[in-house]
Enzyme design. Structure first.
Site, PDB file in Angstrom:
ATOM      1  N   GLY A 139      41.818  44.140  37.369  1.00  0.00           N
ATOM      2  CA  GLY A 139      43.155  44.713  37.259  1.00  0.00           C
ATOM      3  C   GLY A 139      44.184  43.752  36.691  1.00  0.00           C
ATOM      4  O   GLY A 139      45.380  44.043  36.687  1.00  0.00           O
ATOM      5  N   LYS A 140      43.739  42.595  36.172  1.00  0.00           N
ATOM      6  CA  LYS A 140      44.682  41.665  35.550  1.00  0.00           C
ATOM      7  C   LYS A 140      45.242  42.287  34.270  1.00  0.00           C
ATOM      8  O   LYS A 140      46.405  42.128  33.941  1.00  0.00           O
ATOM      9  CB  LYS A 140      43.980  40.337  35.237  1.00  0.00           C
ATOM     10  CG  LYS A 140      43.478  39.593  36.474  1.00  0.00           C
ATOM     11  CD  LYS A 140      42.489  38.484  36.095  1.00  0.00           C
ATOM     12  CE  LYS A 140      42.001  37.728  37.328  1.00  0.00           C
ATOM     13  NZ  LYS A 140      40.993  36.687  36.965  1.00  0.00           N
ATOM     14  N   LEU A 141      44.373  42.960  33.556  1.00  0.00           N
ATOM     15  CA  LEU A 141      44.781  43.714  32.370  1.00  0.00           C
ATOM     16  C   LEU A 141      44.535  45.189  32.629  1.00  0.00           C
ATOM     17  O   LEU A 141      43.537  45.558  33.259  1.00  0.00           O
ATOM     18  CB  LEU A 141      43.935  43.347  31.148  1.00  0.00           C
ATOM     19  CG  LEU A 141      43.924  41.958  30.590  1.00  0.00           C
ATOM     20  CD1 LEU A 141      43.333  41.996  29.184  1.00  0.00           C
ATOM     21  CD2 LEU A 141      45.294  41.348  30.579  1.00  0.00           C
ATOM     22  N   HIS A 178      48.524  43.798  32.819  1.00  0.00           N
ATOM     23  CA  HIS A 178      49.245  43.563  31.567  1.00  0.00           C
ATOM     24  C   HIS A 178      48.874  44.641  30.542  1.00  0.00           C
ATOM     25  O   HIS A 178      47.727  45.070  30.461  1.00  0.00           O
ATOM     26  CB  HIS A 178      48.918  42.178  31.014  1.00  0.00           C
ATOM     27  CG  HIS A 178      49.254  41.071  31.963  1.00  0.00           C
ATOM     28  ND1 HIS A 178      50.528  40.844  32.432  1.00  0.00           N
ATOM     29  CD2 HIS A 178      48.471  40.131  32.545  1.00  0.00           C
ATOM     30  CE1 HIS A 178      50.519  39.799  33.259  1.00  0.00           C
ATOM     31  NE2 HIS A 178      49.276  39.358  33.346  1.00  0.00           N
TER      32      HIS A 178
END
Lengths: 357, 357, 357, 357
Positions: A293-295, A265
């Protein structure tokens, strides 16, 4: 102290100045230059503005008793005005929304009431808020009846909730989360639907007809990832943590697995009361989300540590005063969530395979 | 002060006395007479003993990063020794358990590590704990392959997780939550399975074969209620809140709707870090649960406000020292969770209708 | 995954293994390899061992209702056995200690009692713990009478509390914090003495004789800094935050101002329930303390986020099993806190000027 | 559901309705009918209005890093406009106020800065806020010089802080907490003055002249109780807990001991982040305070669980819009805090004996 000022000491805190008749915008603007969670609230408004001005698909996650607690028309407003593009919610928030959209109410109570007395009168308590259990039972029946009218096949929670919103709107014409999402074509995912009174309603439909009430939550996993793959610029706004927080992040991680244009994101706001140091996902920091790696490492992000009922009214009231133009100009995705397959910007998204690039 | 002592002032606090070489049992026993959360920990052990000595079916709910955080073999032990009868879990706890049962590890890290550096090395952080993302991807593939071996039909999470435990045990022979539950015939429900890496594995199976990966979470709602209807004396132990907490309570409420012998759980222990005053279900008080009928008005109950990693090792170590005899004599339910339909004490439980009395 | 393991992934989490009859030492040792606050508890024991093995002067700060809550004999034990060298406390902890040393008790209650009913019976509640207000009034009188026996001059809280401990010991011969400190020659500072029932007792002495009850808290500031200057290797253990946490850090900062051999505490343990993100000193992180020079950049340090009544019994029971030899060999400072001027290792410490190097 | 509505279900929750250009007053008014902490914020404003409309003496307690965090001009405003009558503060809040009143600043930082780098540049961090340690040292010298100008005798913190405010005002003409209190004749008590940089400044005065820097904190205990005895109708507003919370309550309890017209505070607002279940005074509930007689059983009271920087700007902005008339008509006490003895409504209050009725 003739020496040069440190690079760390550039931007002073500005003490908040009280004045008569400040607007919500004034208050939140002045909070940007104070410290701690007040500053974070001010920052959250600015990051939300940037989300709107960008080309990001904006996910909103909602957990906690927001609908019972008087926040449902704020959420409906965010959906209707397209401050957000896709909702991920706990079942409870949708259920308590349905309760009020159907004309029932939650009531002002107190945390020190006698629970045995409440139980004797069949009144359910949510901290300082009350509701009638008999009315809840009627909701469950309403949901079961709705489900029994549907064609017998598995539904993603997204498709099911669209149809539920449609039925509610047709029955009542009342505003709420489900009906606003229906009218604005905003998809709603509810990954933990089994853990809610909506799940109870579905199970009662099954009780009456064993071919009814199949929800394809794995289809939701695929669809939500495909929403990211189709348009890899995304943003996340999380109110309260819980399954919605993780589900929105999972969509991004799963999408990146199949399409390396996805890089987490680009913007993130969370309003939470949980803390990071117990290791649970609800309280986890946005920095930690970057390791997964979510953000994106470059994302703009802020955590506001506070109760949503305290933060959201101020945040949205301030945003409403300043985001109008940007909302008009938004490059937002358009959905058609009415069918078996979710349509995004005119193209169908698979629910049974990831859209590899 | 010649006057009679108040009825309120009967049982004094006993200051904790340090002594050499105290056992965990000694420490927890002495904590029963201190105050605040120390006392609550001592009380939790005693209530758990009473659960065991009663005829209650004991539900255990697990949320938070318990498996990544080093608690998985405690949970396996509770299952194997039948301190509990039925597990309700988040997907993450089962996934991180599978990771270690498959021979991989989580690693000791720190909350102040540089998340950009971790991301660059594909290392995922859970507060102060680390794991390899590449190893996680291998798990996802392992799960997808497992799912693709199954007959193509919907599975309750309970049946699916039994088969997953069976496969894991056959592959590895290693102890863990899933393998212990498989061997002890303890059913596991995972109502929010879509919101976890197990859900991601299921979605990858679907990606390869669109007829695979259907989970019938509404079947879980019915089965779990039928577990209560069949044997209306129940107890709940909740670690961390989340969907498991609510699902266990929902089973009781749903059961009561169909069978008025059910009157809420008879015993309740929760170890939580959330607080009641924000209205969320995770932090909600056990008193509030009584208004809903989730807990009996006469239930014995205690909340321990603390991190599970701090509380559970002491609690279970103390319990292990004193509960042995009672465990031997337990009147516990016996399950066969291997089939499409859950069998309890030799009788099948419907998954498509509530067992009305 | 043929590639070399990351440097980040070296030391695996070891799942806690339950076994029969574990000792407190076993449990806390096994907790060192789990995650989150459980690991921090295990680490706290090891850091405390290192404090003892070093030449550091060990400060202990105590805030929160520790004495009312059953922790006072643990604190007395730490003082008597010289796990610590100097106590900094809130007045309340000393007052509730005096209450029990005088033979009165605190009682087991509940947080849901009716406070109007308690008020009607003159019973004071501290969360789940009760005490008689009439007995408290007798304590206040006892303190006032003690004060009126003293020579009329200002006393540092350190000197006053020594004399108070002496009087208590002579009157009762009972163990407790104040009497243990008196007998072990461990100085006690109470910077916020005015904000406690000891302060109320002092004010009642003044009421009877306007020349009585003068406490020189600024003398305490100087003395505590001189304790650091005299022996610049120091360690801090904080239970609960509050004024003691800051006062111990202030002593180090003030000392460094006058003697640049002082470079912040070398070891730090804090057990707190407050969190950093609201900016208050009680919850502030040990990293933040390094920016101020309160802690050395190289210090070994750990924060355990949990209730002291949950953490301290286990921590000290484990420490008691392993620290015995090191305690015997300790290079600890020796105090004579009986006089107007504090004596440390045979040399008087000024209370009216900082001991510049 | 033909049956009559329960008495518990009378007043519905009103979902918050977003509208363009809402004022702070609008937002806070609408929050009165939502749930949880949002409702409590709305209620806090109404109770504060009632305090102002009553004849109560209003105490304000301030703990936490409010001045560093940008709240000092709100506190100055509350003092200047006489929303409150008497301040009880930690030393830190007064010290950081003095820092800015002297023309220095605090700076916007981040909680993830490198504390070793900050320490190397002599920059002190308070969560996300920074300041120059060299500038702090100059403040300490300024305080020491101020103290050395005073006549050599003990001063209550109240008298000392009046003179400090006077000096600051004469030197700078700048607005702030200390200067506003000086100009508005609002007394400030600082019971834990030794635990702060003001205490450090006092100790440096003593270092230069051993006859300087005597603070009579026991005199503060007596004076504050006499403020209650003289005018037994009182109210308490607590921001952050800490020593000020207890000191304000202690004044009431001590007063009642000497005058049974005193029956506890009539109104109470607290904005805290601590929770009750660890037993500490900062987080203790207002119900618990009733058992002690700190609050009247009939008192109107509310706790807002949230960060002061989040709550106070909104609360005071709303109050400012609606309390104007009532402020004009207030029956407030008038103080002269300039002398050795505090004067209240024209009569001297003893500092060496309680004013028995």
């Amino acid at each position: 102290m003739g020496r040069r000022k440190s690079r760390f000491l550039r931007k002073p805190v500005e003490p908040f100045a009280v004045a008569p008749n400040l607007s919500a915008d004034d208050v939140v603007s002045r909070m940007e230059r104070v410290s701690f969670q007040g500053r974070n609230l001010g920052t959250a408004r600015r990051i939300w503005e940037k989300m709107i001005a960008s080309d990001a698909t904006i996910f909103l996650g909602t957990a906690g008793a927001l609908s019972a607690g008087g926040m449902r028309l704020i959420l409906a407003h965010l959906i209707e005005r397209r401050y957000v593009d896709c909702l991920v919610s706990t079942g409870a928030n949708l259920y308590h929304d349905l309760h009020e959209t159907r004309g029932r109410r939650h009531f002002i109570g107190s945390p020190t009431l006698d629970d045995a007395a409440l139980a004797a009168e069949r009144i359910d308590r949510v901290y300082d808020t009350l509701a009638s259990e008999d009315e809840f039972c009627k909701n469950d029946e309403w949901i079961a009846s709705f489900v029994l009218k549907l064609e017998r096949r598995p539904y993603t929670s997204r498709e099911l909730l669209y149809k539920l919103g449609e039925q509610l709107w047709n029955d009542t014409g009342n505003n709420g989360i489900l009906t606003a999402a229906y009218r604005a074509n905003v998809p709603i995912f509810c990954p933990a639907i089994a853990d809610s009174s909506i799940g109870m309603g579905l199970s009662q439909a099954r009780h009456r007809d064993q071919t009814a009430g199949f929800v394809d939550v794995i289809g939701d996993v695929i669809e939500s990832a495909n929403v990211v793959i189709r348009r890899p610029s995304t943003a996340t706004i999380v109110l309260g943590g819980g399954t919605p927080k993780n589900f929105i992040n999972q969509a991004s991680v799963q999408a990146e697995f199949f399409d390396d244009r996805v890089g987490g994101h680009k913007f993130a706001i969370q309003v939470v009361t949980d803390v990071p140091h117990y290791g649970g996902a609800s309280g986890s920091s946005l920095e930690e989300a970057q390791s997964w790696g979510k953000l994106s490492i470059e994302s703009e992000k802020v955590t506001v540590h506070g109760d949503v009922t305290l933060v959201l009214p101020m945040l949205v009231s301030a945003l409403e005063s300043t985001a109008g133009d940007a909302l008009e100009k938004r490059k937002r995705p358009e959905f058609d969530p009415s069918g078996r397959v979710l349509v995004m910007n005119g193209q169908a998204l698979a629910d049974n395979r990831f859209q590899e690039s």
